[in-house]
Design a protein around this motif. Structure first.
Motif, PDB file in Angstrom:
ATOM      1  N   GLY A  39       0.812  -1.217   0.000  1.00 55.00           N
ATOM      2  CA  GLY A  39       0.000   0.000   0.000  1.00 55.00           C
ATOM      3  C   GLY A  39       0.837   1.255   0.000  1.00 55.00           C
ATOM      4  N   ILE A  40       0.214   2.324  -0.471  1.00 52.09           N
ATOM      5  CA  ILE A  40       0.853   3.643  -0.423  1.00 52.09           C
ATOM      6  C   ILE A  40      -0.227   4.667  -0.069  1.00 52.09           C
ATOM      7  CG2 ILE A  40       0.653   3.809  -2.963  1.00 52.09           C
ATOM      8  CD1 ILE A  40       3.120   5.729  -2.820  1.00 52.09           C
ATOM      9  N   GLN A  41       0.152   5.648   0.752  1.00 53.88           N
ATOM     10  CA  GLN A  41      -0.840   6.633   1.196  1.00 53.88           C
ATOM     11  C   GLN A  41      -1.022   7.737   0.161  1.00 53.88           C
ATOM     12  OE1 GLN A  41      -0.716   7.797   5.387  1.00 53.88           O
ATOM     13  NE2 GLN A  41       1.218   6.703   5.544  1.00 53.88           N
TER      14      GLN A  41
ATOM     15  N   VAL B  54      -3.992   3.615   0.277  1.00 55.19           N
ATOM     16  CA  VAL B  54      -4.499   3.438   1.646  1.00 55.19           C
ATOM     17  C   VAL B  54      -4.977   4.770   2.239  1.00 55.19           C
ATOM     18  CG1 VAL B  54      -3.357   1.245   2.107  1.00 55.19           C
ATOM     19  CG2 VAL B  54      -2.107   3.350   2.516  1.00 55.19           C
TER      20      VAL B  54
ATOM     21  N   TYR C 235      -2.706   2.565  13.610  1.00 58.23           N
ATOM     22  CA  TYR C 235      -2.241   2.522  12.223  1.00 58.23           C
ATOM     23  C   TYR C 235      -1.676   1.157  11.801  1.00 58.23           C
ATOM     24  CZ  TYR C 235       0.685   4.240   8.305  1.00 58.23           C
ATOM     25  OH  TYR C 235       1.296   4.427   7.090  1.00 58.23           O
TER      26      TYR C 235
ATOM     27  N   MET D 145      -2.909  -1.729   8.997  1.00 60.44           N
ATOM     28  CA  MET D 145      -1.966  -2.210   7.976  1.00 60.44           C
ATOM     29  C   MET D 145      -1.926  -3.745   7.978  1.00 60.44           C
ATOM     30  SD  MET D 145       1.903  -0.932   7.423  1.00 60.44           S
ATOM     31  CE  MET D 145       3.098  -1.984   6.607  1.00 60.44           C
TER      32      MET D 145
ATOM     33  N   GLN E 256       9.134   0.161   6.739  1.00 59.23           N
ATOM     34  CA  GLN E 256       7.919  -0.571   7.119  1.00 59.23           C
ATOM     35  C   GLN E 256       8.204  -1.949   7.718  1.00 59.23           C
ATOM     36  OE1 GLN E 256       4.874   0.812   7.095  1.00 59.23           O
ATOM     37  NE2 GLN E 256       5.945   2.664   6.467  1.00 59.23           N
TER      38      GLN E 256
END
Ligand code: AMP
Ligand code: TRP
Length: 328
Positions: free
Chosen positions: A8-10, A41, A126, A130, A148
């Motif tokens: 994922g990437i924000q 995300v 958070y 995830m 991460q």
């Protein structure tokens, strides 16, 4: 059957070359080797306040960037996390098996919490969300940048704890780090990871920066007091620029050494800037094409969501059943 991959990437700010080299480039490389699901995300993004109209825009723009870098939405799924309620639903069930101490130990939480006066509880939760993103799809492999790694370890701990409390439910996800580019540093502060939230004007290179801006930022990057590249004594700034060059051009260590040894910093920076511009120009051209048709992006997101919801709903059903909750 191909192993399943999730990452994922924000959708906060513009993705930068750290995101690209640490994660996105690798996503493109492996998209045909695995069954891939890529998450935008947005539920993670709202752990910090986001202006609603900007967030909505950035979700779609990020989808365009992901296609522009080479992800093929016919073969891989590009999903907006908020379109699939199962992420939040599984997130809650996993919250209930996660000891508070595990979350308080997370280094990202500690640094984010330190930087804020009032710490939202979403910041603490958070990494559970995830874990839910990953476990929801029973992903076997999770490609991420090195920042991460600790969150991935936690996802495994949560999966293990759930499985031992309620019976085998989740696949154990493995972390996959890139060999180069795992940690791209800020151009102005080479001791800090390049980040979207840093404010320095020359800190990060956005994938959508104009070539002139890219060149200017690299020419102003922090180096050290040496006049020219010396592989024995170079500081973190020069190391970072050469790592960026190597990651974009995919040169070997020897090739980088031969091309840069003894080069004066001005010339070294020009060479790095040229390589970055050359790699990003085709991405930017594709981005312009894709964003000319916003209906297309909406269709991609909806089709992907429909496809992956089948897997997500199945996991939620299984999880609820394992916990003794009511299922339809
Ligand atoms: P984020 O922008 O925080 O959603 O990050 C998306 C992906 O980019 C994650 O896999 C991160 O590990 C990776 N990433 C973010 N910043 C960097 C960086 N400076 N260097 C390498 N990878 C990064
Ligand atoms: N926390 C990740 C980041 O900021 C983004 C993310 C959310 C993610 N969910 C994920 C990455 C699941 C991998 C797998 O970079």
């Amino acid at each position: 059957m191909k192993a399943r991959v999730f990452s994922g990437i924000q959708p906060t700010g513009s993705p930068h070359i750290g995101n690209y080299l640490g994660a996105l480039k690798n996503w493109v490389k492996i998209q045909h080797d695995y069954e891939c699901i890529w998450g935008i995300v947005d539920l993670h993004a709202i752990t910090n306040y986001q202006k609603p109209e900007e967030l909505r825009q950035q979700i779609v723009e990020l989808a365009a960037v992901l296609i522009a870098i080479g992800l093929d939405p016919k073969h891989t799924s590009i999903v907006a996390q908020s379109m699939i309620p199962a992420h939040a639903e599984l997130g809650w069930m996993l919250t209930c098996v996660t000891p508070l101490g595990w979350l308080e130990r997370m280094t990202q939480y500690k640094s984010k919490a330190q930087a804020q006066e009032a710490v939202g509880s979403g910041i603490l939760q958070y990494p559970v969300l995830m874990a839910a993103d990953i476990l929801l799809y029973q992903a076997a492999i999770v490609p991420v940048g090195d920042d991460q790694s600790q969150h991935l370890e936690l996802a495994r701990d949560i999966a293990q704890r759930f499985n031992s409390l309620y019976g085998e439910t989740f696949t154990m996800p493995a972390t996959k780090l890139p060999s180069v580019g795992a940690r791209v540093m800020g151009l102005d502060e080479p001791d800090k990871k390049m980040s979207k939230s840093a404010t320095g004007p020359n800190h990060a290179i956005s994938l959508l920066d104009d070539p002139k801006v890219i060149t200017r930022k690299i020419m102003r990057a922090t180096t050290d007091s040496n006049p020219a590249v010396d592989f024995e004594t170079m500081g973190a700034g020069v190391q970072n620029l050469l790592a960026i060059y190597q990651a974009f051009t995919e040169c070997s260590d020897d090739e980088v050494r031969n091309q840069f040894i003894g080069l004066r910093y001005g010339d070294m920076k020009k060479k790095v800037a040229e390589a970055v511009v050359a790699a990003l120009e085709p991405i930017q051209a594709r981005y312009r094409e894709i964003t000319a048709d916003p209906g297309y992006l909406d269709t991609v997101l909806r089709e992907s969501a429909a496809r992956v919801s089948v897997i997500a709903d199945d996991t939620v059903r299984k999880t609820k059943k394992a916990m003794g909750l009511y299922t339809k």
